[in-house]
Design an enzyme around this catalytic site. Structure first.
Site, short mmCIF file in Angstrom:
data_model
loop_
_atom_site.label_atom_id
_atom_site.label_comp_id
_atom_site.label_asym_id
_atom_site.label_seq_id
_atom_site.Cartn_x
_atom_site.Cartn_y
_atom_site.Cartn_z
N ASP A 19 3.71 7.18 -6.99
CA ASP A 19 2.84 6.78 -8.10
C ASP A 19 3.55 6.92 -9.44
OD1 ASP A 19 0.55 6.17 -6.59
OD2 ASP A 19 -0.05 8.27 -6.51
N GLU A 65 -2.80 4.14 -14.09
CA GLU A 65 -3.58 5.19 -13.43
C GLU A 65 -3.03 6.58 -13.70
OE1 GLU A 65 -5.62 6.09 -9.09
OE2 GLU A 65 -3.91 4.73 -9.20
N ASP A 115 -1.91 -0.37 -11.22
CA ASP A 115 -2.08 0.64 -10.18
C ASP A 115 -0.79 0.67 -9.38
OD1 ASP A 115 -2.79 2.38 -8.18
OD2 ASP A 115 -4.80 1.53 -7.91
N ILE A 119 0.36 2.53 -6.85
CA ILE A 119 0.14 2.52 -5.39
C ILE A 119 -1.37 2.49 -5.18
CG2 ILE A 119 0.33 3.77 -3.21
CD1 ILE A 119 2.94 4.91 -4.05
N ASP A 120 -1.89 1.32 -4.92
CA ASP A 120 -3.31 1.15 -4.65
C ASP A 120 -3.50 1.24 -3.14
OD1 ASP A 120 -6.00 0.58 -4.90
OD2 ASP A 120 -5.68 -1.59 -4.85
N THR A 138 -3.79 4.79 -1.30
CA THR A 138 -2.97 5.95 -0.98
C THR A 138 -2.93 6.24 0.52
OG1 THR A 138 -3.39 6.96 -3.13
CG2 THR A 138 -2.72 8.44 -1.35
N ASP A 163 -8.13 -1.42 -10.30
CA ASP A 163 -8.42 -1.67 -8.88
C ASP A 163 -8.91 -3.09 -8.62
OD1 ASP A 163 -7.72 0.82 -7.84
OD2 ASP A 163 -9.66 1.69 -8.33
#
Length: 358
Positions: A48, A71, A143, A145-146, A148, A289
């Site tokens: 991230d 984020e 984002d 790493i959308d 996780t 998101d």
């Protein structure tokens, strides 16, 4: 005549490709090889932070006056107890920034051989994502790493980047390293890049940035519709989704996957409806998101609203405010889903009312 937002599109593609390379490397080296057993999900944290540092560095060099809503922030990394994590983030981010991907990158964007950044420069880049959002001006939302849990399972996740002007999404780019290039060949080549520019359509490429394929949501017959849902029940009200499906007489099993990869699957015709109903009260969807995915679906000929049929509002800050849930589908299907949701709510309330009288 140049197309609108051509430079923003080019920069976004470059940034997402580098972030995908980085996150794939992190999975193979820090998750797969270590057979992750820790509960702190540190490989995801590393991913991230480092991916946000990379994307933010590129955006800040290409468009120094643009705001970024990301984020992550660097507060935890600045704590001395997390120095090992911080050093790893710096190492990985620099590896991605100096890599020679040969995809038409421009060294003026702060990438390529010899473009290493100091620790403080990378922490500052992460914190560029602290913008509060709003209705006016140029803004990016990210984002890194959308999805996780999908990332940790080696399943679906996405690097999601969108460009907005006066709170309207104009460019959306998403990288899905684990998504099959062809849904009919789940064991075939994986790694997709999805790109949309308002008024210019939606497209899919491979992560090698190959020739794009135009995307159009097919016209589904009622018997062909199925839902695209979250894997985690904590992310969407799956029981309510099942109620809606019964009202619509949908018999096909839902496709469940993490992240905005669901938007990508919808845009290319892998599933008929993306439905995300909120769990609990007071939850607010984050703009990162949904920004890039919503534009992708719209440019593929679909419609994206909240579950009441209201447009998504990306000008309220870092969340979608009072928007209640998210529904995305082809235009001929979308209205049917909204009506079914309304009926499902009425039935649910009637059942609750009947139970309270017993």
């Amino acid at each position: 005549m140049s197309l609108a937002y051509a430079l923003e599109k080019e920069v976004a593609i470059s940034a997402v490709l580098r972030a995908c390379q980085l996150t794939s490397s992190i999975f193979n080296k820090l998750v797969k090889n270590e057979r992750l057993t820790k509960d702190d999900k540190s490989p995801v944290t590393v991913g991230d932070f480092s991916a946000q540092a990379v994307v933010s560095t590129i955006l800040s060099n290409a468009f120094p006056d643009d705001k970024i809503v990301g984020e992550e922030d660097s507060a935890d990394l600045r704590v001395e107890a997390n120095s090992v994590l911080r050093d790893r983030v710096v190492e990985l981010a620099n590896q991605a920034l100096i890599s020679d991907l040969a995809h038409g990158d421009n060294v003026q964007w702060g990438i390529g051989p010899g473009k290493q950044r100091t620790m403080e420069e990378l922490l500052y880049a992460i914190d560029k994502g602290n913008h509060d959002g709003g209705k006016s001006g140029r803004m990016w939302t990210l984002d890194p790493i959308d999805g996780t849990k999908g990332f940790l399972r080696g399943e679906q996740y996405a690097v999601c980047l969108a460009f907005l002007v006066d709170s309207k999404v104009q460019v959306g780019v998403m990288g899905c390293p684990n998504l099959p290039v062809d849904a009919s060949m789940p064991d075939g080549p994986k790694g997709c890049l999805f790109v949309a520019v308002r008024g210019q359509g939606a497209e899919q490429r491979t992560l090698s940035n190959s020739k794009p394929t135009r995307l159009t949501i097919p016209a589904y017959k009622d018997s062909e519709i199925n839902f695209l849902e979250s894997v985690e029940s904590g992310h969407s009200a799956l029981d309510f989704n099942a109620r809606v499906a019964r009202i619509l007489k949908i018999t096909r099993e839902p496709i469940r996957m993490d992240s905005q990869a669901k938007y990508c699957a919808l845009a290319r015709g892998d599933g008929g409806v993306y439905i995300r109903m909120p769990v609990g009260t007071g939850y607010r969807e984050k703009i990162w998101d949904h920004a890039s995915g919503s534009l992708l679906v719209e440019e593929a000929g679909g419609l994206v609203t909240d579950s009441r049929g209201n447009p998504l509002d990306f000008g309220l800050g870092r969340t979608l405010g009072e928007n209640f849930g998210v529904i995305a589908a082809g235009k001929e299907v979308h209205s049917k889903v909204i009506l079914a949701i309304r009926k499902a709510r009425e039935d649910e309330e009637a059942e609750k009312s009947g139970s309270s009288k017993i």
